[in-house]
Design a protein around this motif. Sequence first.
Motif, PDB file in Angstrom:
ATOM      1  N   SER A 187       0.818  -1.213   0.000  1.00 33.46           N
ATOM      2  CA  SER A 187       0.000   0.000   0.000  1.00 33.46           C
ATOM      3  C   SER A 187       0.856   1.269   0.000  1.00 33.46           C
ATOM      4  O   SER A 187       0.386   2.347  -0.335  1.00 33.46           O
ATOM      5  CB  SER A 187      -0.969   0.014   1.185  1.00 33.46           C
ATOM      6  OG  SER A 187      -0.274   0.165   2.394  1.00 33.46           O
ATOM      7  N   ASP A 188       2.147   1.132   0.360  1.00 36.83           N
ATOM      8  CA  ASP A 188       3.054   2.272   0.274  1.00 36.83           C
ATOM      9  C   ASP A 188       3.434   2.587  -1.158  1.00 36.83           C
ATOM     10  O   ASP A 188       3.978   3.663  -1.441  1.00 36.83           O
ATOM     11  CB  ASP A 188       4.346   1.974   1.064  1.00 36.83           C
ATOM     12  CG  ASP A 188       4.140   1.948   2.564  1.00 36.83           C
ATOM     13  OD1 ASP A 188       3.119   2.496   3.042  1.00 36.83           O
ATOM     14  OD2 ASP A 188       5.001   1.372   3.263  1.00 36.83           O
ATOM     15  N   TYR A 189       3.166   1.666  -2.086  1.00 35.72           N
ATOM     16  CA  TYR A 189       3.648   1.813  -3.459  1.00 35.72           C
ATOM     17  C   TYR A 189       2.543   1.942  -4.505  1.00 35.72           C
ATOM     18  O   TYR A 189       2.755   2.581  -5.529  1.00 35.72           O
ATOM     19  CB  TYR A 189       4.525   0.614  -3.836  1.00 35.72           C
ATOM     20  CG  TYR A 189       5.757   0.502  -2.974  1.00 35.72           C
ATOM     21  CD1 TYR A 189       6.896   1.246  -3.264  1.00 35.72           C
ATOM     22  CD2 TYR A 189       5.773  -0.339  -1.867  1.00 35.72           C
ATOM     23  CE1 TYR A 189       8.028   1.155  -2.469  1.00 35.72           C
ATOM     24  CE2 TYR A 189       6.911  -0.455  -1.066  1.00 35.72           C
ATOM     25  CZ  TYR A 189       8.030   0.312  -1.373  1.00 35.72           C
ATOM     26  OH  TYR A 189       9.138   0.208  -0.580  1.00 35.72           O
ATOM     27  N   VAL A 190       1.397   1.293  -4.286  1.00 32.79           N
ATOM     28  CA  VAL A 190       0.351   1.290  -5.312  1.00 32.79           C
ATOM     29  C   VAL A 190      -0.999   1.614  -4.695  1.00 32.79           C
ATOM     30  O   VAL A 190      -1.205   1.490  -3.495  1.00 32.79           O
ATOM     31  CB  VAL A 190       0.262  -0.086  -6.037  1.00 32.79           C
ATOM     32  CG1 VAL A 190       1.499  -0.326  -6.900  1.00 32.79           C
ATOM     33  CG2 VAL A 190       0.048  -1.218  -5.054  1.00 32.79           C
ATOM     34  N   LYS A 191      -1.938   2.024  -5.572  1.00 38.97           N
ATOM     35  CA  LYS A 191      -3.277   2.398  -5.123  1.00 38.97           C
ATOM     36  C   LYS A 191      -4.177   1.171  -5.001  1.00 38.97           C
ATOM     37  O   LYS A 191      -4.981   1.066  -4.090  1.00 38.97           O
ATOM     38  CB  LYS A 191      -3.867   3.388  -6.128  1.00 38.97           C
ATOM     39  CG  LYS A 191      -5.232   3.873  -5.781  1.00 38.97           C
ATOM     40  CD  LYS A 191      -5.738   4.886  -6.790  1.00 38.97           C
ATOM     41  CE  LYS A 191      -7.142   5.333  -6.444  1.00 38.97           C
ATOM     42  NZ  LYS A 191      -7.683   6.268  -7.422  1.00 38.97           N
TER      43      LYS A 191
END
Length: 195
Positions: A187-191
Amino acid sequence: ETVFENIFLYDLTSFFGRGNEPTTEGFRLMLESIEVKKGKTELKETQKALTQLTFSEMRKKSEGTTILKRPLAVVSVDDQWLSDYEKAFPFLQMRGIKGTVYVVTSRVGDTGKMDWSHLRELKIAGWDIGFHTHNHINLDQSTDDEIRQDFEAGIQTMIDHGFPKPRHYAYPFGSGTDSDRVKNIISDYVKTARN
Protein backbone atom coordinates in the motif's frame (compact mmCIF):
# COMPACT_ATOMS: atom_id res chain seq x y z
CA GLU A 1 -46.95 -18.34 -47.81
CA THR A 2 -43.92 -16.67 -46.27
CA VAL A 3 -41.68 -18.62 -43.90
CA PHE A 4 -39.25 -16.84 -41.61
CA GLU A 5 -36.45 -18.73 -39.87
CA ASN A 6 -33.71 -17.80 -37.42
CA ILE A 7 -35.33 -14.63 -36.17
CA PHE A 8 -33.86 -13.25 -32.96
CA LEU A 9 -35.36 -10.39 -30.98
CA TYR A 10 -33.15 -8.28 -28.75
CA ASP A 11 -34.61 -5.89 -26.21
CA LEU A 12 -31.62 -3.62 -25.84
CA THR A 13 -33.30 -1.28 -23.40
CA SER A 14 -34.10 -3.98 -20.85
CA PHE A 15 -30.70 -5.59 -21.40
CA PHE A 16 -28.48 -2.49 -21.12
CA GLY A 17 -30.80 -0.09 -19.30
CA ARG A 18 -32.52 3.00 -20.70
CA GLY A 19 -29.97 5.45 -22.08
CA ASN A 20 -27.22 2.83 -22.24
CA GLU A 21 -28.26 1.03 -25.40
CA PRO A 22 -25.42 0.58 -27.92
CA THR A 23 -25.41 2.45 -31.19
CA THR A 24 -26.46 0.58 -34.34
CA GLU A 25 -22.78 0.13 -35.20
CA GLY A 26 -21.95 -1.03 -31.69
CA PHE A 27 -24.78 -3.56 -31.79
CA ARG A 28 -23.62 -4.84 -35.20
CA LEU A 29 -20.12 -5.40 -33.76
CA MET A 30 -21.62 -7.26 -30.81
CA LEU A 31 -23.63 -9.53 -33.09
CA GLU A 32 -20.58 -10.31 -35.20
CA SER A 33 -18.80 -11.62 -32.10
CA ILE A 34 -21.66 -13.91 -31.03
CA GLU A 35 -21.82 -17.48 -32.32
CA VAL A 36 -25.43 -18.61 -32.36
CA LYS A 37 -25.79 -22.33 -31.55
CA LYS A 38 -28.80 -24.30 -30.42
CA GLY A 39 -29.14 -26.95 -27.75
CA LYS A 40 -26.74 -25.76 -25.07
CA THR A 41 -26.03 -22.78 -22.86
CA GLU A 42 -23.59 -20.46 -24.51
CA LEU A 43 -21.00 -18.22 -22.88
CA LYS A 44 -23.00 -15.24 -24.12
CA GLU A 45 -25.96 -16.37 -22.03
CA THR A 46 -23.77 -16.48 -18.94
CA GLN A 47 -22.40 -13.04 -19.80
CA LYS A 48 -25.94 -11.75 -20.28
CA ALA A 49 -27.00 -13.11 -16.89
CA LEU A 50 -23.99 -11.50 -15.19
CA THR A 51 -24.65 -8.20 -16.93
CA GLN A 52 -28.29 -8.25 -15.88
CA LEU A 53 -27.27 -9.07 -12.30
CA THR A 54 -24.82 -6.14 -12.34
CA PHE A 55 -27.51 -3.75 -13.55
CA SER A 56 -29.98 -5.14 -11.01
CA GLU A 57 -27.53 -4.57 -8.14
CA MET A 58 -26.71 -1.08 -9.39
CA ARG A 59 -30.41 -0.24 -9.52
CA LYS A 60 -30.88 -1.42 -5.93
CA LYS A 61 -27.92 0.63 -4.70
CA SER A 62 -29.08 3.78 -6.41
CA GLU A 63 -32.62 3.54 -5.00
CA GLY A 64 -34.47 3.14 -8.26
CA THR A 65 -32.24 5.33 -10.41
CA THR A 66 -29.83 3.57 -12.73
CA ILE A 67 -26.38 5.09 -12.41
CA LEU A 68 -23.81 3.43 -14.64
CA LYS A 69 -20.10 3.79 -14.27
CA ARG A 70 -18.05 2.29 -17.06
CA PRO A 71 -16.32 -0.05 -17.44
CA LEU A 72 -18.52 -2.83 -16.11
CA ALA A 73 -15.78 -5.35 -16.77
CA VAL A 74 -12.01 -5.17 -16.78
CA VAL A 75 -9.76 -6.97 -19.23
CA SER A 76 -6.32 -7.61 -17.80
CA VAL A 77 -3.34 -9.81 -18.58
CA ASP A 78 -0.24 -10.63 -16.55
CA ASP A 79 3.41 -11.19 -17.48
CA GLN A 80 3.43 -9.15 -20.73
CA TRP A 81 3.27 -12.17 -23.04
CA LEU A 82 3.95 -11.27 -26.68
CA SER A 83 0.82 -13.23 -27.68
CA ASP A 84 -1.27 -10.76 -25.67
CA TYR A 85 0.13 -7.98 -27.85
CA GLU A 86 -0.16 -9.90 -31.11
CA LYS A 87 -3.59 -11.48 -30.56
CA ALA A 88 -5.56 -9.95 -27.70
CA PHE A 89 -4.61 -6.31 -28.32
CA PRO A 90 -5.80 -6.12 -31.98
CA PHE A 91 -8.95 -8.12 -31.16
CA LEU A 92 -9.88 -5.78 -28.31
CA GLN A 93 -8.79 -2.63 -30.14
CA MET A 94 -11.15 -3.43 -33.05
CA ARG A 95 -13.98 -3.45 -30.54
CA GLY A 96 -12.91 -0.30 -28.72
CA ILE A 97 -12.00 -2.21 -25.56
CA LYS A 98 -8.99 -1.15 -23.51
CA GLY A 99 -7.21 -3.34 -21.01
CA THR A 100 -4.46 -3.52 -18.44
CA VAL A 101 -1.21 -5.41 -18.72
CA TYR A 102 0.61 -6.18 -15.47
CA VAL A 103 4.36 -6.12 -16.10
CA VAL A 104 7.21 -8.09 -14.54
CA THR A 105 9.81 -5.40 -15.21
CA SER A 106 12.95 -7.58 -15.18
CA ARG A 107 11.44 -9.81 -17.89
CA VAL A 108 10.42 -7.14 -20.41
CA GLY A 109 11.96 -8.08 -23.77
CA ASP A 110 12.69 -11.71 -22.82
CA THR A 111 11.87 -14.41 -25.38
CA GLY A 112 8.11 -14.55 -25.87
CA LYS A 113 7.56 -11.33 -23.91
CA MET A 114 6.66 -7.80 -24.95
CA ASP A 115 9.42 -5.24 -25.05
CA TRP A 116 9.19 -1.61 -23.95
CA SER A 117 8.07 -0.44 -27.42
CA HIS A 118 5.10 -2.85 -27.32
CA LEU A 119 4.15 -1.54 -23.88
CA ARG A 120 4.43 2.07 -25.10
CA GLU A 121 2.07 1.26 -27.97
CA LEU A 122 -0.46 -0.21 -25.54
CA LYS A 123 -0.15 2.88 -23.33
CA ILE A 124 -0.73 5.21 -26.30
CA ALA A 125 -3.80 3.12 -27.23
CA GLY A 126 -5.24 3.81 -23.76
CA TRP A 127 -4.22 0.66 -21.94
CA ASP A 128 -3.07 0.85 -18.34
CA ILE A 129 0.40 -0.49 -17.64
CA GLY A 130 0.30 -2.05 -14.19
CA PHE A 131 2.96 -3.62 -12.00
CA HIS A 132 3.49 -7.34 -11.33
CA THR A 133 6.79 -7.11 -9.36
CA HIS A 134 10.32 -6.77 -10.70
CA ASN A 135 11.30 -10.45 -10.38
CA HIS A 136 7.90 -12.22 -10.07
CA ILE A 137 8.53 -12.97 -6.41
CA ASN A 138 6.23 -14.88 -4.09
CA LEU A 139 5.29 -12.24 -1.52
CA ASP A 140 4.30 -14.72 1.20
CA GLN A 141 7.80 -16.20 1.06
CA SER A 142 9.62 -12.86 0.94
CA THR A 143 10.83 -10.67 3.79
CA ASP A 144 9.63 -7.10 4.16
CA ASP A 145 12.98 -5.83 2.84
CA GLU A 146 12.88 -8.19 -0.17
CA ILE A 147 9.40 -6.98 -1.08
CA ARG A 148 10.39 -3.32 -0.76
CA GLN A 149 13.60 -3.82 -2.78
CA ASP A 150 11.68 -5.62 -5.52
CA PHE A 151 8.98 -2.94 -5.68
CA GLU A 152 11.48 -0.09 -5.70
CA ALA A 153 13.58 -1.73 -8.43
CA GLY A 154 10.52 -2.47 -10.56
CA ILE A 155 8.91 0.94 -10.19
CA GLN A 156 12.22 2.67 -10.94
CA THR A 157 12.64 0.48 -14.04
CA MET A 158 9.23 1.60 -15.31
CA ILE A 159 10.08 5.24 -14.67
CA ASP A 160 13.48 4.82 -16.38
CA HIS A 161 11.66 3.57 -19.49
CA GLY A 162 9.34 6.58 -19.61
CA PHE A 163 6.29 5.18 -17.84
CA PRO A 164 4.59 6.83 -14.88
CA LYS A 165 4.77 5.26 -11.44
CA PRO A 166 2.26 2.40 -11.63
CA ARG A 167 -0.90 2.74 -9.56
CA HIS A 168 -2.21 -0.80 -9.97
CA TYR A 169 -0.68 -4.13 -9.01
CA ALA A 170 -1.35 -7.86 -9.57
CA TYR A 171 -0.10 -10.42 -7.03
CA PRO A 172 2.17 -13.11 -8.56
CA PHE A 173 0.83 -16.59 -7.72
CA GLY A 174 -1.94 -14.87 -5.75
CA SER A 175 0.43 -14.92 -2.78
CA GLY A 176 0.13 -12.20 -0.18
CA THR A 177 -3.56 -11.47 -0.73
CA ASP A 178 -4.46 -12.77 2.73
CA SER A 179 -1.51 -11.20 4.54
CA ASP A 180 -1.94 -7.89 6.36
CA ARG A 181 1.87 -7.62 6.47
CA VAL A 182 2.10 -7.80 2.67
CA LYS A 183 -0.90 -5.51 2.10
CA ASN A 184 0.58 -2.86 4.38
CA ILE A 185 3.88 -2.90 2.51
CA ILE A 186 2.45 -2.73 -1.00
CA SER A 187 0.00 0.00 0.00
CA ASP A 188 3.05 2.27 0.27
CA TYR A 189 3.65 1.81 -3.46
CA VAL A 190 0.35 1.29 -5.31
CA LYS A 191 -3.28 2.40 -5.12
CA THR A 192 -4.93 -0.95 -5.95
CA ALA A 193 -3.95 -4.61 -5.94
CA ARG A 194 -5.73 -7.60 -7.40
CA ASN A 195 -5.38 -11.35 -7.17
